[in-house]
Write a protein that holds these residues in place. Structure first.
Motif, PDB file in Angstrom:
ATOM      1  N   THR A 239       0.766   4.718   1.547  1.00  0.00           N
ATOM      2  CA  THR A 239       0.035   5.338   2.809  1.00  0.00           C
ATOM      3  C   THR A 239       0.954   6.786   2.927  1.00  0.00           C
ATOM      4  OG1 THR A 239       1.473   4.457   4.241  1.00  0.00           O
ATOM      5  CG2 THR A 239      -0.685   3.392   3.689  1.00  0.00           C
ATOM      6  N   GLU A 240       0.090   7.904   3.379  1.00  0.00           N
ATOM      7  CA  GLU A 240       0.600   9.077   3.821  1.00  0.00           C
ATOM      8  C   GLU A 240       0.656   9.001   5.471  1.00  0.00           C
ATOM      9  OE1 GLU A 240      -0.457  13.680   3.173  1.00  0.00           O
ATOM     10  OE2 GLU A 240      -2.334  12.058   3.442  1.00  0.00           O
TER      11      GLU A 240
ATOM     12  N   GLN B 236      -5.786   6.039  -3.278  1.00  0.00           N
ATOM     13  CA  GLN B 236      -5.383   7.296  -2.629  1.00  0.00           C
ATOM     14  C   GLN B 236      -4.161   8.210  -3.080  1.00  0.00           C
ATOM     15  OE1 GLN B 236      -5.678   6.630   1.592  1.00  0.00           O
ATOM     16  NE2 GLN B 236      -7.627   7.172   1.515  1.00  0.00           N
ATOM     17  N   TYR B 237      -3.071   7.452  -3.273  1.00  0.00           N
ATOM     18  CA  TYR B 237      -1.749   8.252  -3.597  1.00  0.00           C
ATOM     19  C   TYR B 237      -2.051   8.657  -5.049  1.00  0.00           C
ATOM     20  CZ  TYR B 237       3.176   9.238  -5.069  1.00  0.00           C
ATOM     21  OH  TYR B 237       4.081   9.963  -5.555  1.00  0.00           O
TER      22      TYR B 237
ATOM     23  N   TRP C 166       4.314  10.339   1.278  1.00  0.00           N
ATOM     24  CA  TRP C 166       3.873   9.046   0.811  1.00  0.00           C
ATOM     25  C   TRP C 166       4.695   7.942   0.916  1.00  0.00           C
ATOM     26  CZ3 TRP C 166      -1.488   8.567   0.135  1.00  0.00           C
ATOM     27  CH2 TRP C 166      -2.165   9.848   0.071  1.00  0.00           C
TER      28      TRP C 166
ATOM     29  N   THR D 199       0.846  -1.335  -0.041  1.00  0.00           N
ATOM     30  CA  THR D 199      -0.117  -0.135  -0.003  1.00  0.00           C
ATOM     31  C   THR D 199       1.002   1.196   0.016  1.00  0.00           C
ATOM     32  OG1 THR D 199      -0.029   0.148   2.346  1.00  0.00           O
ATOM     33  CG2 THR D 199      -1.918  -1.212   1.277  1.00  0.00           C
TER      34      THR D 199
ATOM     35  N   THR E 276       7.651  -0.359   6.597  1.00  0.00           N
ATOM     36  CA  THR E 276       7.411   0.798   5.655  1.00  0.00           C
ATOM     37  C   THR E 276       8.838   0.527   4.871  1.00  0.00           C
ATOM     38  OG1 THR E 276       6.391   2.226   7.146  1.00  0.00           O
ATOM     39  CG2 THR E 276       7.574   3.361   5.506  1.00  0.00           C
TER      40      THR E 276
END
Length: 147
Positions: A37-38, A100-101, A43, A35, A70
């Motif tokens: 993610t922010e 979302q990104y 990001w 994924t 991460t």
């Protein structure tokens, strides 16, 4: 401080990830999700592995009682983020969640186009009137400054 390079290779069989000098081969079956993610206005590419799997060279964090690693901020890849996501989606299929990104990137591009068109129109108008205007630079500064 010496930082060893990060490397991720993607193919139809899975991922090979090298972090801090440790190489881990991850077949797609061991990858539950990748994924974007922010985190703190940046990001990042995160990976969630199947139970019992570990990624060498990186400590996991716990999110929703699952082990998540991460990997890297998206802006630190040596290729364009769109290309990174496309390669992951091509090989990893529905394990990849970057919606979302991608929406964030599309919104930034739309805003940049709007600002460029607005500024060009302001310059044309100012040139036709024979004077200068700072309205375009004001808009550009507002669009670029964080709120």
């Amino acid at each position: 401080m010496l930082l060893l390079p990060f490397l991720i290779e993607v193919d139809s069989r899975g991922l090979t990830v090298r972090l801090r000098g440790v190489t881990t081969r991850l077949p797609w079956e061991s990858v539950e999700a990748l994924t974007v993610t922010e985190i703190a206005e940046s990001w990042h590419l995160d990976i969630r592995l199947a139970p019992g799997m570990k990624l060498g060279g990186r400590l996991p964090s716990k999110r929703d009682r699952q082990r998540v690693y991460t990997l890297l901020p998206m802006d630190e890849f040596t290729v364009a983020p769109d290309e990174v996501i496309a390669a992951l989606q091509r090989c990893g299929g529905d394990r990849i969640d970057a919606e979302q990104y991608l929406q964030h990137l599309a919104a930034r591009r739309t805003l940049a186009r709007f600002v460029a068109e607005y500024n060009a129109e302001q310059r044309r108008t100012a040139a036709e009137k024979g004077g200068g205007s700072s309205a375009g630079s004001d808009l550009r500064q507002r669009a670029e400054s964080p709120e």
